[in-house]
Design a protein around this motif. Structure first.
Motif, PDB file in Angstrom:
ATOM      1  N   PRO A   7     109.320   3.462  -8.932  1.00 46.64           N
ATOM      2  CA  PRO A   7     110.504   3.802  -9.703  1.00 46.64           C
ATOM      3  C   PRO A   7     111.511   4.526  -8.832  1.00 46.64           C
ATOM      4  O   PRO A   7     111.170   5.123  -7.817  1.00 46.64           O
ATOM      5  CB  PRO A   7     109.942   4.743 -10.801  1.00 46.64           C
ATOM      6  N   ARG A   8     112.747   4.476  -9.269  1.00 51.77           N
ATOM      7  CA  ARG A   8     113.841   5.048  -8.473  1.00 51.77           C
ATOM      8  C   ARG A   8     113.598   6.504  -8.114  1.00 51.77           C
ATOM      9  O   ARG A   8     113.808   6.923  -6.990  1.00 51.77           O
ATOM     10  CB  ARG A   8     115.149   4.913  -9.260  1.00 51.77           C
ATOM     11  N   GLY A   9     113.111   7.301  -9.072  1.00 54.80           N
ATOM     12  CA  GLY A   9     112.914   8.718  -8.822  1.00 54.80           C
ATOM     13  C   GLY A   9     111.787   9.011  -7.869  1.00 54.80           C
ATOM     14  O   GLY A   9     111.673  10.105  -7.329  1.00 54.80           O
ATOM     15  N   GLU A  10     110.885   8.042  -7.625  1.00 54.76           N
ATOM     16  CA  GLU A  10     109.752   8.255  -6.746  1.00 54.76           C
ATOM     17  C   GLU A  10     110.038   7.780  -5.325  1.00 54.76           C
ATOM     18  O   GLU A  10     109.164   7.826  -4.478  1.00 54.76           O
ATOM     19  CB  GLU A  10     108.519   7.529  -7.299  1.00 54.76           C
ATOM     20  N   ARG A  11     111.248   7.300  -5.071  1.00 57.49           N
ATOM     21  CA  ARG A  11     111.539   6.773  -3.752  1.00 57.49           C
ATOM     22  C   ARG A  11     112.397   7.740  -2.927  1.00 57.49           C
ATOM     23  O   ARG A  11     112.971   7.344  -1.931  1.00 57.49           O
ATOM     24  CB  ARG A  11     112.250   5.419  -3.854  1.00 57.49           C
ATOM     25  N   ARG A  12     112.479   8.995  -3.357  1.00 52.25           N
ATOM     26  CA  ARG A  12     113.170   9.974  -2.529  1.00 52.25           C
ATOM     27  C   ARG A  12     112.411  10.097  -1.220  1.00 52.25           C
ATOM     28  O   ARG A  12     111.179  10.042  -1.194  1.00 52.25           O
ATOM     29  CB  ARG A  12     113.246  11.324  -3.236  1.00 52.25           C
ATOM     30  N   PRO A  13     113.093  10.271  -0.119  1.00 48.49           N
ATOM     31  CA  PRO A  13     112.430  10.234   1.183  1.00 48.49           C
ATOM     32  C   PRO A  13     111.235  11.168   1.311  1.00 48.49           C
ATOM     33  O   PRO A  13     110.204  10.796   1.866  1.00 48.49           O
ATOM     34  CB  PRO A  13     113.559  10.626   2.143  1.00 48.49           C
ATOM     35  N   TRP A  14     111.379  12.400   0.814  1.00 49.20           N
ATOM     36  CA  TRP A  14     110.312  13.369   1.008  1.00 49.20           C
ATOM     37  C   TRP A  14     109.054  13.048   0.195  1.00 49.20           C
ATOM     38  O   TRP A  14     108.013  13.648   0.410  1.00 49.20           O
ATOM     39  CB  TRP A  14     110.797  14.781   0.664  1.00 49.20           C
ATOM     40  N   ARG A  15     109.149  12.095  -0.749  1.00 45.56           N
ATOM     41  CA  ARG A  15     107.980  11.693  -1.522  1.00 45.56           C
ATOM     42  C   ARG A  15     107.154  10.628  -0.810  1.00 45.56           C
ATOM     43  O   ARG A  15     106.047  10.311  -1.242  1.00 45.56           O
ATOM     44  CB  ARG A  15     108.412  11.158  -2.888  1.00 45.56           C
ATOM     45  N   ILE A  16     107.681  10.052   0.248  1.00 48.00           N
ATOM     46  CA  ILE A  16     106.979   8.993   0.972  1.00 48.00           C
ATOM     47  C   ILE A  16     105.994   9.639   1.950  1.00 48.00           C
ATOM     48  O   ILE A  16     106.374  10.493   2.746  1.00 48.00           O
ATOM     49  CB  ILE A  16     107.982   8.102   1.731  1.00 48.00           C
ATOM     50  N   PRO A  17     104.721   9.248   1.891  1.00 51.35           N
ATOM     51  CA  PRO A  17     103.724   9.841   2.789  1.00 51.35           C
ATOM     52  C   PRO A  17     104.133   9.704   4.253  1.00 51.35           C
ATOM     53  O   PRO A  17     104.513   8.635   4.705  1.00 51.35           O
ATOM     54  CB  PRO A  17     102.459   9.025   2.490  1.00 51.35           C
ATOM     55  N   GLY A  18     104.066  10.800   4.952  1.00 54.61           N
ATOM     56  CA  GLY A  18     104.397  10.811   6.372  1.00 54.61           C
ATOM     57  C   GLY A  18     105.782  11.336   6.679  1.00 54.61           C
ATOM     58  O   GLY A  18     106.013  11.857   7.780  1.00 54.61           O
TER      59      GLY A  18
END
Length: 420
Positions: free
Chosen positions: A219-230
């Motif tokens: 979802p759009r809200g889960e694709r913020r950069p800091w939410r991506i592992p690494g």
């Protein structure tokens, strides 16, 4: 690799369609970042008769940039590069006019007027890295472009202060500020209208990398950069590396003074790491690499740590100079791999925001390194304060090492794509 082969790689990059039209105006727009803050500091210090006021203005400027650039990056990802840069160019012109008018008011107003100037400064440095990730395919060409970007950053911060001093001596600090602002506005307009990047938003709509954590199903809200592992690991590493070098800005002049020489000699020595970085970056960018990017990044972080350890044991000014040159050698290469790895990890729809976050973390790391070095210097002394540089580099290494498996999975997918 021979000198001819190295030159050939950079020449091939220059001949790539769209590259000169992006690179030249981007260079014009980025040089003011190394001029405008220093000129503002000199102007406010002269107007108020207080270096404290000038230093406060620099603090306001840095804090405003740290807030603004991630927001600008997010707007560019959503609205497009051209519209955001055109808007910022107009707003920066207005902010500079306000800065001039504020000079006739009280000191607090002049210091406060620095904030709009910084808030409207276009994040060209981070967006041009994103442009390379969109113009060039993953592989040697992109690695060379990222290395060249890192080298250019060092070049700007070598010639920026010297050019500021020259222009201030010929004209004035205020005129220098306005000239730098004009360069930024013109460069931003030319860069933002370059065909290769003007349609960046349209070309990347819906595009996602095949990296873990960056899939299109999020979802759009889960694709913020800091939410991506690494991503957080890379941001921490960026801040740590910046802190390691920021420590030197405080400790080197103090060390030179402790050895009986003028502090100005120490300031002059600070040009050695950027000069070494340019040399190391050019050599590194011209080479063809076989290791996965995360492994290259870890090796460079380890090399940076190893190169900073001798600084702690420097016993004379000549030895310190040699150690500073050694410490600077991996810097541009490190920055190149840092942004290359980050660009392969995040969805292209948030790549400008991601790169702006990295730039912000560098600013935060620099501020933290400077403050920590000042505190330890006053408490213990210059030798103990210099120990902070390898410590910060070690923290950066540990952050990336902790996420090595995740980053290796992303690298494998990108490598497979580039070899297809």
């Amino acid at each position: 690799m021979s000198l001819g082969e190295a030159v050939g790689r950079y020449a091939a990059l220059w001949r790539t369609p769209g590259v000169p039209r992006v690179m030249l105006p981007a260079m014009l727009a980025r040089l003011p970042v190394a001029i405008e803050p220093l000129a503002i500091f000199l102007h406010i210090s002269a107007e108020t008769g207080s270096y404290t006021a000038g230093a406060t203005a620099l603090g306001v400027f840095s804090a405003a940039l740290a807030v603004a650039w991630p927001l600008h990056g997010r707007l560019i990802d959503r609205r497009g590069l051209r519209v955001v840069l055109l808007t910022l160019a107009a707003l920066h012109t207005a902010a500079l006019a306000l800065f001039v008018v504020a000079g006739s008011g009280p000191s607090w107003l002049l210091v406060a007027s620095v904030a709009p100037v910084a808030l409207t400064m276009a994040p060209v440095g981070s967006t041009v890295r994103a442009a390379w990730a969109l113009i060039l395919p993953p592989g040697p060409a992109l690695n060379t472009a990222n290395a060249l970007e890192a080298v250019l950053v060092e070049v700007f911060f070598v010639i920026g202060p010297a050019l500021t001093g020259l222009l201030t001596g010929v004209f004035s600090a205020l005129t220098t500020t306005l000239l730098a602002g004009g360069m930024l506005v013109v460069g931003s307009l030319l860069y933002g209208t370059a065909p290769a990047v003007a349609t960046m938003r349209r070309e990347t709509d819906g595009a996602e990398p095949g990296a873990a954590g960056g899939g299109a199903g999020h979802p759009r809200g889960e694709r913020r950069p800091w939410r991506i592992p690494g991503v957080v690991a890379i941001l921490v590493a960026a801040g740590g590396a910046a802190a390691a070098f920021a420590v030197l800005e405080v400790t080197v002049p103090a060390t030179v003074s402790a050895h009986g020489d003028a502090a100005a000699t120490g300031v002059a020595l600070l040009s050695l790491p950027p000069a070494a970085s340019v040399l190391g970056g050019l050599v590194y960018g011209a080479r063809q690499h076989s290791r996965l990017p995360v492994n290259r990044y870890l090796v460079l972080l380890a090399v940076a740590f190893a190169c900073m350890v001798p600084l702690v044991f420097a016993t004379s000014v000549p030895v310190l100079a040699g150690c500073l040159f050694l410490a600077g050698l991996p810097l541009a290469a490190l920055s190149s791999e840092e942004f290359g790895l980050l660009g392969s990890l995040v969805p292209k729809t948030v790549i400008n925001e991601s790169f702006a976050l990295a730039a912000t973390m560098m600013a935060v790391g620099s501020a933290a390194g400077t403050l920590a070095a000042g505190a330890v210097l006053g408490w213990l002394g210059p030798t103990e304060a210099r120990l902070l540089s390898p410590t910060a580099a070690l923290i950066a290494f540990a952050a990336v090492l902790s996420m090595r498996s995740t980053l290796s999975a992303v690298d494998s997918l990108v490598t497979a794509d580039s070899g297809a």
